[in-house]
Design an enzyme around this catalytic site. Sequence first.
Site, mmCIF file in Angstrom:
data_model
loop_
_atom_site.group_PDB
_atom_site.id
_atom_site.type_symbol
_atom_site.label_atom_id
_atom_site.label_comp_id
_atom_site.label_asym_id
_atom_site.label_seq_id
_atom_site.Cartn_x
_atom_site.Cartn_y
_atom_site.Cartn_z
ATOM 1 N N LYS A 1 3.435 2.847 0.590
ATOM 2 C CA LYS A 1 4.012 4.175 0.385
ATOM 3 C C LYS A 1 4.145 4.517 -1.094
ATOM 4 C CE LYS A 1 9.032 3.252 0.509
ATOM 5 N NZ LYS A 1 9.305 3.815 -0.821
ATOM 6 N N VAL B 1 17.365 -2.505 0.905
ATOM 7 C CA VAL B 1 17.792 -2.385 -0.494
ATOM 8 C C VAL B 1 19.306 -2.255 -0.592
ATOM 9 C CG1 VAL B 1 17.680 -0.934 -2.559
ATOM 10 C CG2 VAL B 1 15.598 -1.415 -1.270
ATOM 11 N N GLY C 1 -5.999 -12.342 0.648
ATOM 12 C CA GLY C 1 -5.438 -12.233 1.987
ATOM 13 C C GLY C 1 -6.041 -11.058 2.726
ATOM 14 N N CYS D 1 6.989 -1.220 0.620
ATOM 15 C CA CYS D 1 6.895 -0.662 -0.735
ATOM 16 C C CYS D 1 5.481 -0.286 -1.161
ATOM 17 C CB CYS D 1 7.489 -1.655 -1.734
ATOM 18 S SG CYS D 1 9.256 -1.930 -1.536
ATOM 19 N N PHE E 1 0.473 -12.675 -7.692
ATOM 20 C CA PHE E 1 -0.254 -11.641 -6.950
ATOM 21 C C PHE E 1 -1.769 -11.787 -7.081
ATOM 22 C CE2 PHE E 1 3.978 -10.016 -7.281
ATOM 23 C CZ PHE E 1 4.192 -9.366 -6.076
ATOM 24 N N ARG F 1 11.745 -8.609 -4.045
ATOM 25 C CA ARG F 1 10.700 -9.047 -3.122
ATOM 26 C C ARG F 1 11.348 -9.500 -1.830
ATOM 27 N NH1 ARG F 1 8.375 -13.832 -6.448
ATOM 28 N NH2 ARG F 1 10.625 -13.953 -6.863
#
Length: 450
Positions: free
Chosen positions: A266, A11, A256, A263, A252, A154
């Site tokens: 957690k 980040v 899968g 991210c 989304f 992302r």
Amino acid sequence: MKICMIGGGYVGLVSAACFSEFGWSVTCVEKDADKLATLLDGHIPIFEPGLDALVDRNRAAGRITFTGDVANSVKDADLVFLAVGTPMRRGSGHADLSYIYAAVEEFAPHLTGFTVITTKSTVPVGTSREIERRLRALRPDADFAVCSNPEFLREGSAIQDFTHPDRILVGCDDERAKEVMSRLYKPLALRNAPIIFTSRESAELAKYAANAFLAMKISFINEIADLCEEVGADVQQVANAIGSDGRIGNKFLHTGPGYGGSCFPKDVSALVRTAREASSPLSLIEQVQIVNEERKQSMVTKIVRAAGGDVRGKTIGVLGVTFKPNTDDMRESPSLVILPRLMDKGATVKVHDPQGRRHAEAMLEGAVWCENAAKVAEEADVLVLMTEWNEYRALDLSAVRKTMKGDVLIDLRNVFNPADAEAAGFVYRGLGRPDRLLEPPVAKVVKANP
């Protein structure tokens, strides 16, 4: 405007590079000696498409520098960003804020003039106010304001997400700080990127809520995929149909082996913990966690069944181990659960990943690493596509099949066309797709209760 970015991880580094591209002067503080040495040598310690060129360009222009010196970086800064790690604490599900508070204690003595302190790290509700409380105790004479400015990046497309955001979220209760943050993001506002100002608590919660909602979509479509296999439907057709609804959206909704990364796991866990402590449990989000953990084990079962019910003594070739393509991030990757369990069952596991080996080799003890996808397939009884890197999409399936001992292809990302796979000589198994390839499946009739 002078910016101090504390934290040169994913980040912090992406944000620092993008802010410098806007023309601001950015000093990125990294305390890890190895990472700092890498940055000072002109290299990038993470893989993110386009980041190396962005950093090189702004380093050459003198707009971004790297250091381990907090004191000199903070004293002249108009903005100090906190972009340090907030990992999940073992056993509790809480976000570990020790790095945040350690950074606050370190920079507090060096604040001069009015300074905006802004959290980029993902932090639980109330953290900004706690930072302010600690700073007031440490420096009652200092002139500052604390804001929350969560990121929505992302991995694999972070630069695009930063420079072309859906929104910029700023939690801020101070008018002077609002002016600073508005000026900071003016280059994006001129491109019509909306800046949303909220309370600090709302901004902090919105970040967790966004990630939990996206994780929920992934778990939802994975459960729908299981149902599709039982009733003869195709999950991709179902996803296209429901994703065309503007109220749902098509992002989304790709089945899968479960979500992973730095991210979602957690943040979902931290949100669940926050809700429990507030006596307002989120039962829906708690179930998202359960579904995702069960998903990984169900993938092991799927592979074993496709291999004939027993993988002992068999060789399984695996394409991709990172949690998603275009990143070298192995954090919470489904492969870290699935592959060790296959090896525990007696399988030899051969793997390849375009970027993941540097981190994954020590994490997947016992796996045999190959230099390319072709080597993974050689003499394999089963070939498993785990991560949908673009280079795997272009595989010559007929050539791959000829080098294998077995004929099973398990596509955990539904990358390949089932008919093409069968034409190449494979017994194909995807997710949420009928097993029979050349004829439409006979749908099971579900009778309603009388």
